[in-house]
Structure formats: structure tokens, C-alpha cells
Write an enzyme that holds these catalytic residues in place. Sequence first.
Site, PDB file in Angstrom:
ATOM      1  N   GLU A 152       0.872  -1.168   0.000  1.00 11.74           N
ATOM      2  CA  GLU A 152       0.000   0.000   0.000  1.00 11.74           C
ATOM      3  C   GLU A 152       0.910   1.219   0.000  1.00 11.74           C
ATOM      4  OE1 GLU A 152      -2.149  -0.689   3.593  1.00 11.74           O
ATOM      5  OE2 GLU A 152      -3.399  -2.248   2.693  1.00 11.74           O
TER       6      GLU A 152
ATOM      7  N   GLU B  39       5.950  29.562   0.857  1.00  9.84           N
ATOM      8  CA  GLU B  39       5.565  29.123   2.201  1.00  9.84           C
ATOM      9  C   GLU B  39       6.137  30.044   3.275  1.00  9.84           C
ATOM     10  OE1 GLU B  39       3.316  26.911   3.083  1.00  9.84           O
ATOM     11  OE2 GLU B  39       2.936  26.319   1.013  1.00  9.84           O
TER      12      GLU B  39
ATOM     13  N   PRO C 189       9.531   6.228   4.118  1.00  3.27           N
ATOM     14  CA  PRO C 189       9.756   5.412   2.927  1.00  3.27           C
ATOM     15  C   PRO C 189       9.164   4.010   2.980  1.00  3.27           C
ATOM     16  CG  PRO C 189      11.788   5.646   4.179  1.00  3.27           C
ATOM     17  CD  PRO C 189      10.770   6.554   4.813  1.00  3.27           C
TER      18      PRO C 189
ATOM     19  N   GLU D  19      -6.869  28.815   2.999  1.00  3.69           N
ATOM     20  CA  GLU D  19      -8.117  29.092   3.724  1.00  3.69           C
ATOM     21  C   GLU D  19      -8.365  28.166   4.911  1.00  3.69           C
ATOM     22  OE1 GLU D  19     -11.387  26.657   1.059  1.00  3.69           O
ATOM     23  OE2 GLU D  19     -11.100  28.780   0.662  1.00  3.69           O
TER      24      GLU D  19
ATOM     25  N   GLU E   8      -5.847  27.028   6.886  1.00  2.00           N
ATOM     26  CA  GLU E   8      -4.596  27.038   7.637  1.00  2.00           C
ATOM     27  C   GLU E   8      -4.618  28.151   8.688  1.00  2.00           C
ATOM     28  OE1 GLU E   8      -0.099  26.239   6.170  1.00  2.00           O
ATOM     29  OE2 GLU E   8      -1.157  27.811   5.112  1.00  2.00           O
TER      30      GLU E   8
END
Length: 181
Positions: A38, A92, A114, A140, A142
Site C-alpha cells: 500500500e 511558504e 519510505p 483558507e 490554515e
Amino acid sequence: MNQFEEKTIKSETVFNGRIIDVQVDDVMLPNGKTSKREIVKHPGAVAIIPVSKNNKIIFVKQYRKPLEKVLVEIPAGKLEEGESPEITALRELEEETGFTTKNMNYVSSFYTSPGFADEIIYLYETNSLEKLTELKELDEDEFVELIELSIDEAEKLIATQEIHDIKTIYAILYLKSKGMK
């Protein structure tokens, strides 16, 4: 095929989200047996270590829903499609802290988990911060609070698990290795 490689027999995307996709792969193991993997697919992210003129690190404090708690972290965010890590780091920094810089240094990159995800984080640092005259909008959904901490103060928050994510702990260790106090 090397002695550890797993050959993909079949791959199926089972979820497409706004931030991640999830796929399930059938793989042939090195011993000839098969298994399922997965895998969380993520476009990658950046993080930036902003160091102020008074030699303190600027952190953001924010609620993290998967953990159901507030963490103190260095500013970070997801790479947008076609955006270089340097542009994402600057975006950012500006959005989350209200500072900008003309001088960012690439530090390193690393995989976050990983064993099940392909997310990579590109880490930058700057010690030449300039306050923006006009603040940028946060996402919006955050909500952050800025805090400035010395290395010693940050280490105390590691001990109390208020700083509890690897990118931030890595950043603190990196600054310590450079002799920052």
C-alpha cells in the site's frame, strides 16, 4: 533485478485526493513470492529554516488533525504541480511567517516515511529575512501562530513533544551542527 528489488506485477490506484493518492501494488519479492504494498503517493514538499537577525528560529504553531494536537514546526508546504522547490519554499515562508528573503540556501532532502510513502521534503535555510510590507494570505484552512525560539528553547520543546516532527527536529540538529546556539 538486485537482491532487494521488488518487481511490480500490478498497480491499482484506490484513492485520489487533494493532497495524496493511494495505490496498491502486487509485487514479486526477491525470493519469488508475491505480496501487496500500500503506497501513499505525494507530490513532495519543502520546509524552510528561517533564522532571525537576533539568531532565533521562527516557527509556526498549528493544529495537526491526524495527531489531534498542536505542534511547533518550521514553515513547510506541499509542492504545487510544475513549481520548483525554491519557489515553494519562498511562497511558504511568505505565507506562513510574513517574511521574505533574497538569499535561501539548499540544505538537503529526505523521505518522510519510505516504508509506505514516496513523499520527499526539500529543506532550505535563510538568515536574511525581510518583513513583508503586505502580508500574503494563508491557505483558507490554515491557522498558524508565529514563535521565535533559540536552539536551547527548541530542544526543550522536543523534550515535551511540542516539537515532534522529523523535519523540524532535523532542522534543529542541522543548525546545531553548524554551531548555532
